[in-house]
Design an enzyme around this catalytic site. Structure first.
Site, PDB file in Angstrom:
ATOM      1  N   TYR A 191      12.826 -31.157 -91.620  1.00 43.24           N
ATOM      2  CA  TYR A 191      14.072 -30.402 -91.528  1.00 43.24           C
ATOM      3  C   TYR A 191      14.217 -29.823 -90.129  1.00 43.24           C
ATOM      4  O   TYR A 191      13.243 -29.671 -89.396  1.00 43.24           O
ATOM      5  CB  TYR A 191      14.116 -29.291 -92.584  1.00 43.24           C
ATOM      6  N   LYS A 228      -4.650 -31.531 -96.040  1.00 45.07           N
ATOM      7  CA  LYS A 228      -4.347 -31.802 -97.454  1.00 45.07           C
ATOM      8  C   LYS A 228      -5.428 -32.667 -98.119  1.00 45.07           C
ATOM      9  O   LYS A 228      -5.694 -32.521 -99.308  1.00 45.07           O
ATOM     10  CB  LYS A 228      -2.972 -32.451 -97.596  1.00 45.07           C
ATOM     11  N   SER A 272       4.769 -22.106 -89.489  1.00 45.76           N
ATOM     12  CA  SER A 272       5.014 -22.227 -90.935  1.00 45.76           C
ATOM     13  C   SER A 272       6.033 -21.203 -91.432  1.00 45.76           C
ATOM     14  O   SER A 272       5.928 -20.009 -91.149  1.00 45.76           O
ATOM     15  CB  SER A 272       3.708 -22.067 -91.708  1.00 45.76           C
ATOM     16  N   GLY A 286      14.881 -31.933 -95.195  1.00 50.97           N
ATOM     17  CA  GLY A 286      13.870 -31.549 -96.189  1.00 50.97           C
ATOM     18  C   GLY A 286      13.710 -30.054 -96.400  1.00 50.97           C
ATOM     19  O   GLY A 286      12.712 -29.645 -96.998  1.00 50.97           O
ATOM     20  N   ASP A 310       4.607 -31.308-103.687  1.00 49.41           N
ATOM     21  CA  ASP A 310       5.611 -31.968-102.837  1.00 49.41           C
ATOM     22  C   ASP A 310       6.564 -32.841-103.663  1.00 49.41           C
ATOM     23  O   ASP A 310       7.774 -32.880-103.397  1.00 49.41           O
ATOM     24  CB  ASP A 310       4.938 -32.846-101.766  1.00 49.41           C
ATOM     25  N   GLY A 346       7.132 -44.565 -95.339  1.00 46.19           N
ATOM     26  CA  GLY A 346       5.903 -43.804 -95.106  1.00 46.19           C
ATOM     27  C   GLY A 346       4.958 -43.947 -96.278  1.00 46.19           C
ATOM     28  O   GLY A 346       5.390 -44.185 -97.423  1.00 46.19           O
ATOM     29  N   ALA A 347       3.661 -43.836 -95.989  1.00 48.22           N
ATOM     30  CA  ALA A 347       2.647 -43.887 -97.053  1.00 48.22           C
ATOM     31  C   ALA A 347       1.557 -42.867 -96.774  1.00 48.22           C
ATOM     32  O   ALA A 347       0.412 -43.034 -97.191  1.00 48.22           O
ATOM     33  CB  ALA A 347       2.064 -45.297 -97.155  1.00 48.22           C
ATOM     34  N   GLY A 348       1.928 -41.788 -96.044  1.00 48.13           N
ATOM     35  CA  GLY A 348       0.972 -40.713 -95.775  1.00 48.13           C
ATOM     36  C   GLY A 348       0.964 -39.717 -96.920  1.00 48.13           C
ATOM     37  O   GLY A 348       1.400 -40.026 -98.039  1.00 48.13           O
ATOM     38  N   SER A 365       6.338 -20.708 -94.654  1.00 44.57           N
ATOM     39  CA  SER A 365       5.903 -20.342 -96.005  1.00 44.57           C
ATOM     40  C   SER A 365       5.790 -18.832 -96.215  1.00 44.57           C
ATOM     41  O   SER A 365       6.169 -18.345 -97.285  1.00 44.57           O
ATOM     42  CB  SER A 365       4.578 -21.043 -96.329  1.00 44.57           C
TER      43      SER A 365
HETATM   44  P1  NDP Z   1       0.857 -38.057 -92.615  1.00 49.17           P
HETATM   45  O1  NDP Z   1       0.284 -37.857 -91.264  1.00 49.17           O
HETATM   46  O2  NDP Z   1      -0.027 -38.017 -93.799  1.00 49.17           O
HETATM   47  O3  NDP Z   1       1.625 -39.479 -92.660  1.00 49.17           O
HETATM   48  C1  NDP Z   1       2.489 -39.849 -91.624  1.00 49.17           C
HETATM   49  C2  NDP Z   1       3.281 -41.095 -92.032  1.00 49.17           C
HETATM   50  O4  NDP Z   1       4.226 -41.357 -90.996  1.00 49.17           O
HETATM   51  C3  NDP Z   1       2.451 -42.350 -92.176  1.00 49.17           C
HETATM   52  O5  NDP Z   1       3.022 -43.153 -93.185  1.00 49.17           O
HETATM   53  C4  NDP Z   1       2.587 -43.002 -90.803  1.00 49.17           C
HETATM   54  O6  NDP Z   1       2.417 -44.406 -90.823  1.00 49.17           O
HETATM   55  C5  NDP Z   1       4.031 -42.686 -90.511  1.00 49.17           C
HETATM   56  N1  NDP Z   1       4.349 -42.691 -89.084  1.00 49.17           N
HETATM   57  C6  NDP Z   1       3.955 -41.792 -88.137  1.00 49.17           C
HETATM   58  N2  NDP Z   1       4.484 -42.109 -86.941  1.00 49.17           N
HETATM   59  C7  NDP Z   1       5.229 -43.247 -87.109  1.00 49.17           C
HETATM   60  C8  NDP Z   1       6.016 -44.053 -86.264  1.00 49.17           C
HETATM   61  N3  NDP Z   1       6.154 -43.779 -84.968  1.00 49.17           N
HETATM   62  N4  NDP Z   1       6.642 -45.116 -86.803  1.00 49.17           N
HETATM   63  C9  NDP Z   1       6.534 -45.404 -88.105  1.00 49.17           C
HETATM   64  N5  NDP Z   1       5.788 -44.677 -88.986  1.00 49.17           N
HETATM   65  C10 NDP Z   1       5.143 -43.612 -88.492  1.00 49.17           C
HETATM   66  O7  NDP Z   1       2.027 -36.968 -92.737  1.00 49.17           O
HETATM   67  P2  NDP Z   1       2.675 -36.413 -94.084  1.00 49.17           P
HETATM   68  O8  NDP Z   1       2.897 -37.557 -94.980  1.00 49.17           O
HETATM   69  O9  NDP Z   1       1.916 -35.259 -94.595  1.00 49.17           O
HETATM   70  O10 NDP Z   1       4.065 -35.832 -93.559  1.00 49.17           O
HETATM   71  C11 NDP Z   1       5.130 -36.698 -93.201  1.00 49.17           C
HETATM   72  C12 NDP Z   1       6.338 -35.850 -92.820  1.00 49.17           C
HETATM   73  O11 NDP Z   1       6.857 -35.201 -93.989  1.00 49.17           O
HETATM   74  C13 NDP Z   1       5.975 -34.751 -91.818  1.00 49.17           C
HETATM   75  O12 NDP Z   1       6.972 -34.720 -90.828  1.00 49.17           O
HETATM   76  C14 NDP Z   1       6.000 -33.479 -92.638  1.00 49.17           C
HETATM   77  O13 NDP Z   1       6.404 -32.354 -91.894  1.00 49.17           O
HETATM   78  C15 NDP Z   1       7.041 -33.818 -93.711  1.00 49.17           C
HETATM   79  N6  NDP Z   1       6.803 -33.063 -94.955  1.00 49.17           N
HETATM   80  C16 NDP Z   1       7.806 -32.255 -95.401  1.00 49.17           C
HETATM   81  C17 NDP Z   1       7.638 -31.525 -96.566  1.00 49.17           C
HETATM   82  C18 NDP Z   1       8.726 -30.629 -97.027  1.00 49.17           C
HETATM   83  O14 NDP Z   1       8.475 -29.804 -97.916  1.00 49.17           O
HETATM   84  N7  NDP Z   1       9.940 -30.736 -96.506  1.00 49.17           N
HETATM   85  C19 NDP Z   1       6.389 -31.582 -97.341  1.00 49.17           C
HETATM   86  C20 NDP Z   1       5.406 -32.492 -96.785  1.00 49.17           C
HETATM   87  C21 NDP Z   1       5.623 -33.180 -95.620  1.00 49.17           C
HETATM   88  P3  NDP Z   1       0.952 -45.065 -90.665  1.00 49.17           P
HETATM   89  O15 NDP Z   1       0.346 -45.055 -92.041  1.00 49.17           O
HETATM   90  O16 NDP Z   1       1.233 -46.428 -90.154  1.00 49.17           O
HETATM   91  O17 NDP Z   1       0.181 -44.212 -89.688  1.00 49.17           O
END
Ligand code: NDP
Length: 324
Positions: A253, A96, A42, A275, A132, A157-159, A44
């Site tokens: 990033y 989170k 991290s 990012g 975020d 993405g939808a995470g 941070s």
């Molecule tokens: P999550 O684990 O909550 O979500 C991951 C997402 O990526 C889901 O939508 C997942 O899809 C998708 N995914 C993972 N692998 C694949 C793949 N091989 N093909 C297609 N889709 C895929 O992670 P976060 O949302 O928390 O984080 C996402 C990214 O954003 C991370 O890399 C994180 O480091 C970055 N981030 C950067 C920040 C910044 O300040 N720059 C802040 C927060 C996050 P599915 O739903 O189908 O599993």
């Protein structure tokens, strides 16, 4: 909250999480933590140390590794930290959603995201927020000069990260927002949460969603909020997706352009960005919540960008040495 090295060993950080004092801190300073697993990478602590120097705030900010199981470990570490006088925490993967469940009160943006990256105390109440979304929007607006009003946006993405940014994008006045995800049901759930917004639609990532995505081909901005790989691999996106795209933004990033950024350039995107700016801006928003002052982010962004580039150059040199 991503990337860097830790001065403390992961074992020492894990020990802190399970017994005794949570985090090390320093006498006379307000204590903050970033909590996650893994956490040694991290950035941070460097960011918040720079903010504290710049604004003359007396605080310490450490990393804390918490075991991913049992699920109660996260809440116990947070409670102990606050009981010992800690003032606030940042939360990163995979906690989170744990942080959301642990907070007794939430900001609107945290409630809509279902995810919390910033915890603070209001009296005895643990309050959860999610910075975020503002982090992304401020980076787009202030550093990259990208005006979101009326723009068409494709969010991949939808995470947690994607959920965190939807509300901020809508509030910034985007004209259309398509959320495309590998698991389409998650994108649909997200769109349903915002069903009052005619701007928002859900789609699936290719190959399932090739048709739906072609409708998003006119996107001015494409944001990669998936965790699909930084430098290698990446998403199987049709190159024509990037035709007419003014900016392709990767939430991840790195020292070098990410796989997504390279794909976007090949497909014809006018500009790409990673990012790092989002990381610095979301940290500044957390700092504002905790300290009531928003630090200047441009010098901290520059400092980090230089540090990341220098580390990459150093490891290239070490790699070349190893090869000889
Ligand atoms: P999550 O684990 O909550 O979500 C991951 C997402 O990526 C889901 O939508 C997942 O899809 C998708 N995914 C993972 N692998 C694949 C793949 N091989 N093909 C297609 N889709 C895929 O992670 P976060 O949302 O928390 O984080 C996402 C990214 O954003 C991370 O890399 C994180 O480091 C970055 N981030 C950067 C920040 C910044 O300040 N720059 C802040 C927060 C996050 P599915 O739903 O189908 O599993």
């Amino acid at each position: 909250m991503s990337a860097s090295r830790s001065s403390a060993s992961p074992a020492a950080e894990a020990h802190d999480a399970t017994e005794g004092t949570v985090g090390t801190g320093a006498p006379g300073r307000d204590r903050y933590l970033v909590i996650g697993n893994p956490i040694a990478h991290s950035r941070s602590p460097e960011i918040h140390a720079a903010f504290a120097r710049q604004t003359g705030q007396a605080l310490s900010y450490d990393r804390l590794l918490v075991p991913a199981t049992p699920p109660e470990a996260f809440g116990r570490a947070v409670d102990r930290f606050f009981a010992q006088g800690g003032r606030g925490l940042n939360v990163t993967l995979p906690f989170k959603e744990h942080a959301f469940a642990h907070a007794r009160r939430h900001s609107d943006r945290a409630r809509l995201a279902g995810a919390v990256n910033t915890l603070a105390l209001d009296g005895d109440t643990v309050v959860g927020d999610n910075t975020d979304g503002p982090g992304l929007v401020i980076d787009l607006r202030d550093r990259l000069g990208f005006d979101l009003a009326g723009k068409s946006v494709l969010l991949l993405g939808a995470g947690g990260a994607a959920r965190g940014v939807v509300m901020s994008l809508l509030q910034a006045g985007v004209g259309a927002l398509v959320v495309a995800n590998r698991t389409p049901a998650r994108a649909e759930r997200l769109a349903t949460q915002f069903n009052a917004s005619p701007a928002l639609r859900a789609a699936a990532l290719p190959p399932v969603g090739a048709v739906a995505l072609s409708a998003a081909r006119a996107a001015d901005l494409i944001v990669n909020a998936t965790s699909s790989g930084v430098l290698a691999g990446g998403l199987a996106l049709p190159p024509e997706l990037f035709e007419g795209c003014t900016l392709a933004y990767d939430c991840v990033y790195a020292a070098r352009p990410t796989a997504f950024m390279l794909q976007a350039r090949r497909g014809g995107a006018s500009r790409t960005a990673d990012g790092l700016g989002m990381l610095v801006e979301q940290a500044a928003e957390s700092f504002l919540i905790w300290r009531g002052v928003r630090p200047a982010t441009a010098p901290v962004y520059r400092m980090l960008r230089d540090a990341i580039s220098a580390e990459a150059a150093g490891s290239d040199a070490a790699g070349a040495g190893d090869a000889r």
